[in-house]
Scaffold this motif. Structure first.
Motif, PDB file in Angstrom:
ATOM      1  N   SER A  99      39.538   0.579 -35.439  1.00 32.84           N
ATOM      2  CA  SER A  99      40.250   1.427 -36.449  1.00 32.84           C
ATOM      3  C   SER A  99      41.619   0.759 -36.642  1.00 32.84           C
ATOM      4  O   SER A  99      42.333   0.992 -37.663  1.00 32.84           O
ATOM      5  N   HIS A 100      42.124   0.364 -35.591  1.00 30.77           N
ATOM      6  CA  HIS A 100      43.568   0.032 -35.609  1.00 30.77           C
ATOM      7  C   HIS A 100      44.610   0.930 -35.762  1.00 30.77           C
ATOM      8  O   HIS A 100      45.773   0.757 -36.016  1.00 30.77           O
ATOM      9  N   ARG A 101      44.202   1.956 -35.539  1.00 31.18           N
ATOM     10  CA  ARG A 101      45.231   3.410 -35.340  1.00 31.18           C
ATOM     11  C   ARG A 101      45.757   3.240 -33.930  1.00 31.18           C
ATOM     12  O   ARG A 101      45.156   3.079 -32.979  1.00 31.18           O
ATOM     13  N   GLN A 102      47.097   3.341 -33.781  1.00 32.39           N
ATOM     14  CA  GLN A 102      47.828   3.311 -32.670  1.00 32.39           C
ATOM     15  C   GLN A 102      48.987   4.309 -32.551  1.00 32.39           C
ATOM     16  O   GLN A 102      49.707   4.430 -33.623  1.00 32.39           O
ATOM     17  N   ILE A 103      49.096   5.121 -31.507  1.00 33.18           N
ATOM     18  CA  ILE A 103      50.217   6.304 -31.498  1.00 33.18           C
ATOM     19  C   ILE A 103      51.220   5.523 -30.488  1.00 33.18           C
ATOM     20  O   ILE A 103      50.698   5.028 -29.333  1.00 33.18           O
ATOM     21  N   LEU A 110      45.725  -5.347 -28.378  1.00 32.72           N
ATOM     22  CA  LEU A 110      44.845  -5.784 -29.162  1.00 32.72           C
ATOM     23  C   LEU A 110      44.554  -7.237 -29.087  1.00 32.72           C
ATOM     24  O   LEU A 110      43.134  -7.686 -29.650  1.00 32.72           O
ATOM     25  N   GLU A 111      45.288  -8.034 -28.668  1.00 34.53           N
ATOM     26  CA  GLU A 111      45.194  -9.424 -28.366  1.00 34.53           C
ATOM     27  C   GLU A 111      44.122  -9.804 -27.302  1.00 34.53           C
ATOM     28  O   GLU A 111      43.402 -11.075 -27.272  1.00 34.53           O
ATOM     29  N   LEU A 112      43.684  -8.831 -26.366  1.00 30.22           N
ATOM     30  CA  LEU A 112      42.726  -8.962 -25.382  1.00 30.22           C
ATOM     31  C   LEU A 112      41.371  -8.941 -25.855  1.00 30.22           C
ATOM     32  O   LEU A 112      40.486  -9.140 -25.119  1.00 30.22           O
ATOM     33  N   PHE A 168      43.149   1.165 -20.666  1.00 29.63           N
ATOM     34  CA  PHE A 168      42.279   0.800 -21.712  1.00 29.63           C
ATOM     35  C   PHE A 168      42.145  -0.756 -21.412  1.00 29.63           C
ATOM     36  O   PHE A 168      41.220  -1.471 -21.516  1.00 29.63           O
ATOM     37  N   ASP A 169      43.390  -1.321 -21.185  1.00 31.45           N
ATOM     38  CA  ASP A 169      43.239  -2.975 -21.002  1.00 31.45           C
ATOM     39  C   ASP A 169      42.532  -3.284 -20.058  1.00 31.45           C
ATOM     40  O   ASP A 169      42.027  -4.523 -20.200  1.00 31.45           O
ATOM     41  N   LEU A 170      42.212  -2.832 -18.832  1.00 28.54           N
ATOM     42  CA  LEU A 170      41.456  -3.036 -17.965  1.00 28.54           C
ATOM     43  C   LEU A 170      39.846  -3.274 -18.490  1.00 28.54           C
ATOM     44  O   LEU A 170      39.180  -4.129 -17.776  1.00 28.54           O
ATOM     45  N   PHE A 171      39.458  -2.441 -19.304  1.00 28.82           N
ATOM     46  CA  PHE A 171      38.067  -2.524 -19.725  1.00 28.82           C
ATOM     47  C   PHE A 171      37.809  -3.642 -20.712  1.00 28.82           C
ATOM     48  O   PHE A 171      36.880  -4.275 -20.811  1.00 28.82           O
TER      49      PHE A 171
END
Length: 479
Positions: free
Chosen positions: A256-260, A244-246, A206-209
Motif C-alpha cells: 500500500s506504500h503507507r509508511q510511518i 522499498l528498493e529491496l 522487515f528488510d531481512l524478509f
C-alpha cells in the motif's frame, strides 16, 4: 488494665497492623497512616514482632518499587501513551482498528532508527486495540522476526504454530507456499467473509524478509492483503529508509506504500523530563506517601548539575531509550533500604559502567606474555597497513623485543607462547581470517587483531605493575 498483651498472647494480623501503625507514628513519623494494609499485614507476618516490622515494611516497599521500574526498563510494561509520537500512534491505531473491527485489509511500514520507539509504538497500539471485547475474542496476532525466521519454510511453521493450526494441517502435502498459506487462512473462516477472523501480522526486521528466496512470504501476505479474502493487516518494522528498493516489482505493486516514520525529534529538555518520568513511581503505587517522597527525590536528582552533565553526554551520544534504560537500571540496582534514594553518585557510577570498554577490561586480566603478543600484533598491523598475520610473524616480533630487553622479560619457549596465542583467540581478541582447516598448521593460520590503538594504550595505563620496558615498547610501536 494494661493495653499491652502478655508475651504468651498471640497478636492477630489486624492488631499487629494497628500496633505497627502506632509504633511508626510515635517513633519514626516516616510513613504515618499512609501505609497500605496489605503490605503491612505481609510485613508483620514476616517479622518476629511488631517492633521489628519497620525494616520488613521498608523492604517490601523498596521491592515493589524496584519491581515496577525493572518491568518498565525491561520492556515488560509498555507506557499507555508514548511521548512525542501521538500523531503516528493515532494513524496506526486507526489503521489496525479498521482491520480488526471492519474487516478491511491493510499494510504499513514503521520506519525509524534503532531505539526510536517502533516496537514500543506497536505494542502500545495493540494493547489499546485488544482492550475492546470484540477485538479480543476475534482478532488473531502473528509475530515474525527476520532474525529468527530466516527462510519462508521456518516462517510458515511459525505462522501455523501461532495460529494453533498444527492439528488442522496434520500430514497434508501442499504444492506451493501460497497454497499452504491460503489453506491456513481458510481454516480460520467461520462461514462467510464478514465473519472471517482478522489476522494481524507483525514483521520485525522487515528488510531481512526481503532477502528470502523470491520474497515468497512477503508476496503472499501482501497479495492476500490486496484481495477480498481473509481480513489481514501486515505491519513491518525496519530501520532501513531504502527498504522499498529491496522489494521485487511484483511485491512492491501489492504494498500500500503507507509508511510511518519515527525520527525522534526530542530536545534535551524533553530528554530530562522523560528520564524523570521513567524513574518516577505511578499514581497507583500501593503506598501513596512513599511514592510522593520517591518522586520528589527523583525531581531533585534530575535538577542536579552533575546528573544533567551525565544525561547530556548520553543524549549527545544516542537518544536511544534502550541505552537510557540501561543507565537507569544500573543506577536503580544501587538502591537499598539503607540507601533509599538514587543519588547523583549512583548515576555517575552507572554512566561509567555503561561506557566501559568490554575489550579493554579483558586486557586487564591478561598475563604479561599475552600483553606482549598483543603489542607485537599491533606493531605488525601498523607495519603492514592492516594486513593479516600469523603466529610465526608475531613470535618473531616478540623475540626481537626479548633480545633487546632480555633483563626484564623472561624468554618463554615456543609452546608456551603458542598457548598464550591460542588463549587470545579464545577470548576473540584475534579472529582467524579463514575457517578452521586441517591443511593449514595453526602456526601459519592468518589472523586479524580486533583491538585498536586507544584500547591497548588504555589497558597498559591501568594494568597493575606493568613493566616499564613493555610500556616503552608499546609507545615506540605506535609511532
Amino acid at each position: 488494665m494494661s493495653k499491652r498483651k502478655s508475651k504468651d498472647t498471640q497478636w492477630t494480623a489486624g492488631e499487629c497492623v494497628s500496633q505497627v501503625r502506632i509504633y511508626i507514628n510515635v517513633k519514626y513519623c516516616v510513613f504515618c497512616t499512609y501505609l497500605n494494609p496489605r503490605i503491612l499485614i505481609q510485613s508483620v507476618k514476616s517479622a518476629p514482632c511488631y517492633r521489628c516490622a519497620l525494616p520488613y515494611i521498608l523492604l517490601a516497599l523498596f521491592g515493589q518499587a524496584q519491581k515496577i521500574l525493572r518491568e518498565r526498563y525491561c520492556y515488560q510494561r509498555v507506557p499507555s501513551s508514548p511521548v512525542g509520537i501521538e500523531s503516528q500512534r493515532k494513524n496506526l491505531l486507526e489503521l489496525l482498528r479498521r482491520t480488526a473491527i471492519h474487516g478491511e485489509s491493510n499494510s504499513v511500514l514503521i520506519v525509524g532508527p534503532r531505539g526510536s520507539g517502533k516496537t514500543m509504538l506497536l505494542k502500545s497500539v495493540l494493547k489499546e486495540l485488544f482492550e475492546v471485547r470484540e477485538v479480543q475474542s476475534n482478532v488473531l496476532l502473528v509475530h515474525l522476526n527476520g532474525l529468527l525466521q530466516t527462510d519462508d519454510k521456518i516462517a510458515l511453521k511459525e505462522i501455523t504454530r501461532q495460529l494453533q493450526l498444527e492439528n488442522v494441517v496434520g500430514d497434508k502435502v501442499f504444492g506451493s507456499f501460497a497454497e499452504n498459506l491460503t489453506f491456513l487462512l481458510e481454516a480460520l473462516k467461520k462461514g462467510n467473509r464478514s465473519s472471517s477472523r482478522p489476522v494481524i501480522f507483525t514483521l520485525d526486521e522487515f528488510d531481512l524478509f526481503a532477502h528470502h528466496k523470491n520474497q515468497t512470504l512477503l508476496y503472499n501476505l501482501l497479495d492476500i492483503s490486496q484481495s477480498a479474502q481473509t481480513p489481514v493487516a501486515v505491519v513491518g518494522l525496519t530501520c532501513r529508509l531504502d527498504v522499498l528498493e529491496l522489494l521485487e516489482k511484483r511485491v512492491k505493486s501489492r504494498f500500500s506504500h503507507r509508511q510511518i516514520h519515527l525520527l525522534n525529534p526530542m530536545d534535551f529538555h524533553q530528554y530530562i523530563e522523560t528520564t524523570q518520568e521513567h524513574l518516577g513511581l505511578p499514581q497507583d503505587f500501593p503506598d501513596e506517601r512513599f511514592a510522593q517522597e520517591w518522586n520528589s527525590s527523583i525531581k531533585m536528582l534530575c535538577e542536579d548539575r552533575s546528573v544533567k552533565d551525565v544525561l547530556r553526554k548520553h543524549f549527545n551520544t544516542s537518544k536511544d531509550f534502550r541505552s537510557l534504560h540501561m543507565l537507569l537500571l544500573m543506577a536503580l540496582s544501587r538502591v537499598t533500604p539503607t540507601n533509599p534514594t538514587i543519588k547523583p553518585g549512583d548515576i555517575q557510577e552507572a554512566s561509567r559502567l555503561c561506557s566501559m570498554d568490554a575489550k579493554a577490561n579483558i586486557l586487564h586480566g591478561l598475563s604479561i606474555l599475552e600483553l606482549c603478543l598483543i603489542i607485537a600484533m599491533k606493531h605488525l598491523s601498523e607495519l603492514y597497513d592492516g594486513e593479516p598475520f600469523n603466529f610465526q610473524m608475531v613470535h618473531n616480533e616478540f623475540k626481537k623485543f626479548i633480545q633487546r630487553k632480555s633483563h626484564s622479560i623472561h624468554n618463554f619457549e615456543t609452546p608456551v607462547v603458542l598457548k598464550a596465542f591460542e588463549h587470545l583467540q579464545q577470548l576473540e581478541l584475534i579472529n582467524p581470517m579463514d575457517g578452521p582447516s586441517a591443511k593449514i598448521q595453526k602456526e601459519y593460520q592468518l589472523v586479524k587483531l580486533m583491538l585498536d590503538h586507544s584500547q591497548i594504550m588504555e589497558a597498559l595505563q591501568k594494568y597493575p605493575q606493568c613493566p616499564t620496558d613493555v610500556k616503552q615498547w608499546a609507545t615506540s610501536a605506535f609511532g
